[in-house]
Design an enzyme around this catalytic site. Sequence first.
Site, PDB file in Angstrom:
ATOM      1  N   GLY A 293      30.811  44.076  49.907  1.00 32.38           N
ATOM      2  CA  GLY A 293      31.947  44.793  49.345  1.00 32.38           C
ATOM      3  C   GLY A 293      31.811  44.837  47.839  1.00 32.38           C
ATOM      4  O   GLY A 293      31.338  45.803  47.242  1.00 32.38           O
ATOM      5  N   ARG A 294      32.183  43.721  47.216  1.00 33.53           N
ATOM      6  CA  ARG A 294      32.227  43.618  45.759  1.00 33.53           C
ATOM      7  C   ARG A 294      30.946  44.075  45.046  1.00 33.53           C
ATOM      8  O   ARG A 294      31.025  44.794  44.054  1.00 33.53           O
ATOM      9  CB  ARG A 294      32.509  42.159  45.383  1.00 33.53           C
ATOM     10  CG  ARG A 294      32.831  41.931  43.931  1.00 33.53           C
ATOM     11  CD  ARG A 294      32.900  40.434  43.636  1.00 33.53           C
ATOM     12  NE  ARG A 294      33.676  39.704  44.617  1.00 33.53           N
ATOM     13  CZ  ARG A 294      34.982  39.470  44.525  1.00 33.53           C
ATOM     14  NH1 ARG A 294      35.648  39.882  43.479  1.00 33.53           N
ATOM     15  NH2 ARG A 294      35.610  38.799  45.481  1.00 33.53           N
ATOM     16  N   CYS A 359      57.524  41.417  35.074  1.00 32.82           N
ATOM     17  CA  CYS A 359      58.350  40.257  34.748  1.00 32.82           C
ATOM     18  C   CYS A 359      57.868  39.017  35.485  1.00 32.82           C
ATOM     19  O   CYS A 359      58.526  38.506  36.396  1.00 32.82           O
ATOM     20  CB  CYS A 359      59.803  40.561  35.063  1.00 32.82           C
ATOM     21  SG  CYS A 359      60.385  41.906  34.043  1.00 32.82           S
ATOM     22  N   GLU A 360      56.676  38.584  35.112  1.00 34.72           N
ATOM     23  CA  GLU A 360      56.058  37.370  35.646  1.00 34.72           C
ATOM     24  C   GLU A 360      55.163  36.816  34.538  1.00 34.72           C
ATOM     25  O   GLU A 360      54.418  37.583  33.913  1.00 34.72           O
ATOM     26  CB  GLU A 360      55.144  37.670  36.847  1.00 34.72           C
ATOM     27  CG  GLU A 360      55.797  38.289  38.051  1.00 34.72           C
ATOM     28  CD  GLU A 360      56.521  37.287  38.944  1.00 34.72           C
ATOM     29  OE1 GLU A 360      56.282  36.068  38.798  1.00 34.72           O
ATOM     30  OE2 GLU A 360      57.318  37.741  39.775  1.00 34.72           O
TER      31      GLU A 360
HETATM   32  C1  LIG Z   1      35.934  40.764  52.611  1.00 34.87           C
HETATM   33  C2  LIG Z   1      34.854  40.732  53.616  1.00 34.87           C
HETATM   34  C3  LIG Z   1      33.561  41.134  53.282  1.00 34.87           C
HETATM   35  C4  LIG Z   1      33.154  41.570  51.899  1.00 34.87           C
HETATM   36  O1  LIG Z   1      33.167  40.553  50.970  1.00 34.87           O
HETATM   37  P1  LIG Z   1      32.599  40.791  49.487  1.00 34.87           P
HETATM   38  O2  LIG Z   1      32.762  39.494  48.822  1.00 34.87           O
HETATM   39  O3  LIG Z   1      33.434  41.855  48.871  1.00 34.87           O
HETATM   40  O4  LIG Z   1      31.181  41.207  49.620  1.00 34.87           O
HETATM   41  C5  LIG Z   1      32.607  41.123  54.283  1.00 34.87           C
HETATM   42  N1  LIG Z   1      32.901  40.724  55.543  1.00 34.87           N
HETATM   43  C6  LIG Z   1      34.128  40.339  55.904  1.00 34.87           C
HETATM   44  C7  LIG Z   1      34.386  39.919  57.292  1.00 34.87           C
HETATM   45  C8  LIG Z   1      35.145  40.313  54.947  1.00 34.87           C
HETATM   46  O5  LIG Z   1      36.361  39.904  55.312  1.00 34.87           O
END
Ligand SMILES: *Cc1c(COP(=O)(O)O)cnc(C)c1O
Length: 407
Positions: A293-294, A359-360
């Site tokens: 993802g990231r 407001c935190e």
């Molecule tokens: C969130 C997630 C990912 C991706 O994680 P990253 O750190 O963004 O690479 C992959 N697999 C599962 C099951 C997730 O929940």
Amino acid sequence: MKNILPTPLQYKKNKLTFDGLYLDKIANKRTTPFYLYSKKTLDFYYKTFFQSAVKQGIPEPLVCYAVKANSNIEVLKRLKKLGSGADVVSVGELKKALAAGIDPQRIVFSGVAKTESEILFALKSGKKGIYSFNVESIEELELINQIAKKEKRIARVAFRLNPQVAAKTHKHISTGNKTHKFGLLKIDILEALAVPGFWTNTTLVGLSIHIGSQLTDMKATVAAIKELSNLAHEIELPLEFLDVGGGLGIDYTDEERMKLASIDLYMKTVSVALKKFYFDKSEDTPRIVFEPGRILVGKMGVLVSRVVRTKTSDNCHFTIIDAGMNDLIRPALYEAHHEVLPETKSKKMITTDIVGPICETADCFGSKKKLPTLKTGDLVVIDNAGAYGQTMASTYNERAIAPEILI
Ligand SMILES: *Cc1c(COP(=O)(O)O)cnc(C)c1O
């Protein structure tokens, strides 16, 4: 600097540019805050990730992009065009991945709380349903089997193994230990395999792991792949795939940059571990699934904001900007660090707290930071905001969700 991950940002004559365009031109006539994404950078990370897997000899890598990191439809369409599949954790994400044109046979469904209607929808997607339900409990397996039976279909399932390793990352994004709600322990998987009633309308096609996010240390990854491989040998069934999850981190700070594994080092680590613990001991050749993802989207995006005003209180100085924790919650939620960069560089610096409008007290993007003295209307960008930025946005304080622009 040992490991430089490309970013779209660059100063030209003290003015900030994004993909070669002046930021003040991009922001001109646009309401702030807004997210700004670079297609070029997205392409770079997908291609680098995929090609690195191929280079490391990983058979038929399938990249299932973790949609929760950034679910913008244009981002998904672009990734689909580049060949990506998807890892989804809700029917909403599944629908979005399908809307982007991603083949259901390139979609895996993770998550501990898949409901009956979500399972039904996934099962009926395309001719054969989705590629895999990554099952996180025995109860879920039973339910999938029941639903598939009613529908006279066969559901493709994989067990998500909880490998019981402690990934060194923030406690809120570590997922691979037995005290975490994710995955199944090996002993429970082996027991479930021995119950014929669970398998009338399901077929085991793979095994998966995902031990956490923003991982920098590769030791936990190796330990988890070892556990995954051992289980695969133990169950003695031919598997179509082994899913090694996601989690590779990016550099939010200079300190992280020094510790971080590059994409190539990560792939090499994964490849060597799979060979040692799995392929050297088996005739089978399952394909390898990744769920990044990231690493694919983190660096391609920034959050663009303007200064509302500055304020001093005794010896504290505040730079108040129009982006807040409702737009980007990572600092408040994970104590995450995001660099704040001025649009115009200047030698006249001040020590200031960069805070948002919410407001935190946690609505803070940096404490005692060196920034040029800014005034109302000046532009700043919050860097590395492509992942877990807009997807975690809320309307707290009745604020609008920040728009997204892909260039
Ligand atoms: C969130 C997630 C990912 C991706 O994680 P990253 O750190 O963004 O690479 C992959 N697999 C599962 C099951 C997730 O929940």
